[in-house]
Design an enzyme around this catalytic site. Structure first.
Site, short mmCIF file in Angstrom:
data_model
loop_
_atom_site.label_atom_id
_atom_site.label_comp_id
_atom_site.label_asym_id
_atom_site.label_seq_id
_atom_site.Cartn_x
_atom_site.Cartn_y
_atom_site.Cartn_z
N PRO A 13 0.66 -1.12 -0.03
CA PRO A 13 -0.12 0.03 0.01
C PRO A 13 0.95 1.23 -0.01
O PRO A 13 1.63 1.23 0.81
CB PRO A 13 -0.89 -0.14 1.30
CG PRO A 13 0.06 -1.09 2.22
CD PRO A 13 0.79 -1.96 1.19
N MET A 14 0.76 1.98 -1.04
CA MET A 14 1.55 3.30 -1.00
C MET A 14 0.53 4.61 -1.15
O MET A 14 -0.20 4.37 -2.43
CB MET A 14 2.54 3.13 -2.29
CG MET A 14 3.38 2.19 -2.08
SD MET A 14 4.62 2.04 -3.50
CE MET A 14 3.67 0.86 -4.57
N CYS A 96 3.11 3.00 9.27
CA CYS A 96 3.40 4.26 8.58
C CYS A 96 3.94 5.24 9.50
O CYS A 96 3.22 5.46 10.67
CB CYS A 96 2.13 4.71 7.95
SG CYS A 96 2.12 6.35 7.01
N HIS A 167 7.64 -4.89 7.40
CA HIS A 167 8.64 -4.06 6.66
C HIS A 167 9.87 -4.20 7.72
O HIS A 167 9.86 -3.94 8.80
CB HIS A 167 8.18 -2.60 6.68
CG HIS A 167 8.99 -1.74 5.97
ND1 HIS A 167 8.64 -0.53 5.45
CD2 HIS A 167 10.52 -1.41 5.51
CE1 HIS A 167 9.69 0.08 4.77
NE2 HIS A 167 10.79 -0.60 5.07
N GLY A 209 13.06 -2.85 0.51
CA GLY A 209 14.47 -2.90 -0.26
C GLY A 209 14.42 -3.97 -1.49
O GLY A 209 15.58 -4.34 -1.85
#
Length: 342
Positions: A13-14, A96, A167, A209
């Site tokens: 999700p961005m 986030c 993440h 990454g």
């Protein structure tokens, strides 16, 4: 709770990137990649027109909607709307680091409130029959030990969660921008691999990454899934062989838009991919969607090819006046002609 649909590769999700148009575009590249929405704040879903945030095409499936929030009751009610809209899963954002998210007391700062996250998860899962997953970091601020990380995961696991997307960086809530938080804190893939080894009953995906199919295949030797972020947005063509290499779905390549849209074939070229996207562009344009929104997801498609910069500039400079070119689809076609594709 169904874990059956394939999680081997997903798109992160961005914000301002993975909207419904980007998800449609990526689905033309791959039939199987799991697509995530941008983060949607639960209160926004509940107190505005839900269609504004939940609208999509069934063509995007399998698709997940990510919610942001920290009120269990609000998240539960929003999750019901997500399920009713047709999404296959709802995800809670615990990763986030932006100031706006912190001010709302959700995102990465929730990692400091493990019991609240457990309550949020349980309320969401009790409200729906689709899976609820958690996306988090490996730590936050000075809380970056293995013990802190696994205590957070264990607490949510005890509440019933089995799906974690991690993440593999911690987040700094002060002093780093969201962009820097994607790049500056060092990656610790070992945390994610160790978690899977010690809690093999969890479905664990790694994020951070990862930019090539070779890297994805390497991570999948020990993990259930890989989530790719910016590379999928800035260089989407690297996903071209994902169905064959990651999902073992061997289909022919084709220049026929109908075959690509139907999922019978993979796009043979980037231009074939765009031709398959254009009917959707025309439909959305007719429904009033601005050209600027429809073309912004295409800027990185020709990365590395002669004419790529002209393609990008033509779209970005002219999208606000696309009507002068005959509409967004015609503008895209004219930009395509500036690129040399072997």
């Amino acid at each position: 709770m169904d874990l059956d649909f394939n999680r081997r590769l997903s798109i992160a999700p961005m914000l301002d990137c993975t909207d419904r148009h980007e998800r449609y575009f990526l689905r033309l590249i791959s039939k199987h990649i799991l697509l995530y929405s941008e983060m949607v704040v639960a209160n926004a879903v509940l107190h505005t027109k839900p269609e504004q945030f939940l609208g999509h095409e069934p063509f995007e499936y399998p698709a997940v909607l990510q919610l942001g929030g920290s009120n269990p009751a609000d998240l539960a009610q929003a999750s019901k709307l997500v399920e009713a809209a047709g999404f296959q899963e709802v995800n809670l954002n615990c990763g986030c680091p932006s100031d706006r998210v912190q001010n709302g007391n959700f995102g990465a700062c929730l990692m400091k409130s493990k019991d609240l996250v457990a309550d949020c998860f349980k309320a969401m899962q009790d409200a729906v029959s689709i899976p609820v997953s958690i996306k988090c970091r490996i730590g936050v601020d000075e809380f970056d030990s293995w013990e802190f990380f696994t205590d957070f995961i264990q607490t949510i696991k005890d509440a019933g969660c089995r799906i974690f997307i991690i993440h593999a960086r911690k987040a700094w809530l002060q002093g780093l921008s969201p962009k820097e938080n994607r790049e500056v804190p060092p990656l610790h893939y070992d945390f994610v691999h160790r978690l899977k080894a010690e809690m093999p009953d969890l479905n664990v995906s790694i994020n951070g990454g990862i930019k090539t199919l070779d890297q994805i295949e390497e991570q999948l030797k020990d993990l259930d899934g890989v989530m790719v972020g910016r590379e999928a947005y800035e260089n989407p063509w690297f996903l071209h062989d994902a169905d064959e290499r990651i999902f073992n779905d061997i289909r022919p390549e084709s220049d026929n838009p109908a075959d690509i849209i139907a999922g019978k074939a993979r796009p043979a070229t980037r231009k074939a991919l765009l031709e398959a996207y254009l009917p959707y562009v025309e439909k959305q344009t007719a429904e009033g969607c601005p050209a600027t929104i429809l073309v912004r997801h295409l800027y990185g498609l020709f990365t590395g090819l002669p004419g790529a910069r002209k393609f990008r500039q033509t779209l970005s400079n002219n999208a606000p006046r696309a009507a002068q070119f005959g509409g967004a689809a015609a503008l895209i076609r004219s930009a395509m002609d500036l690129v040399t594709e072997a």
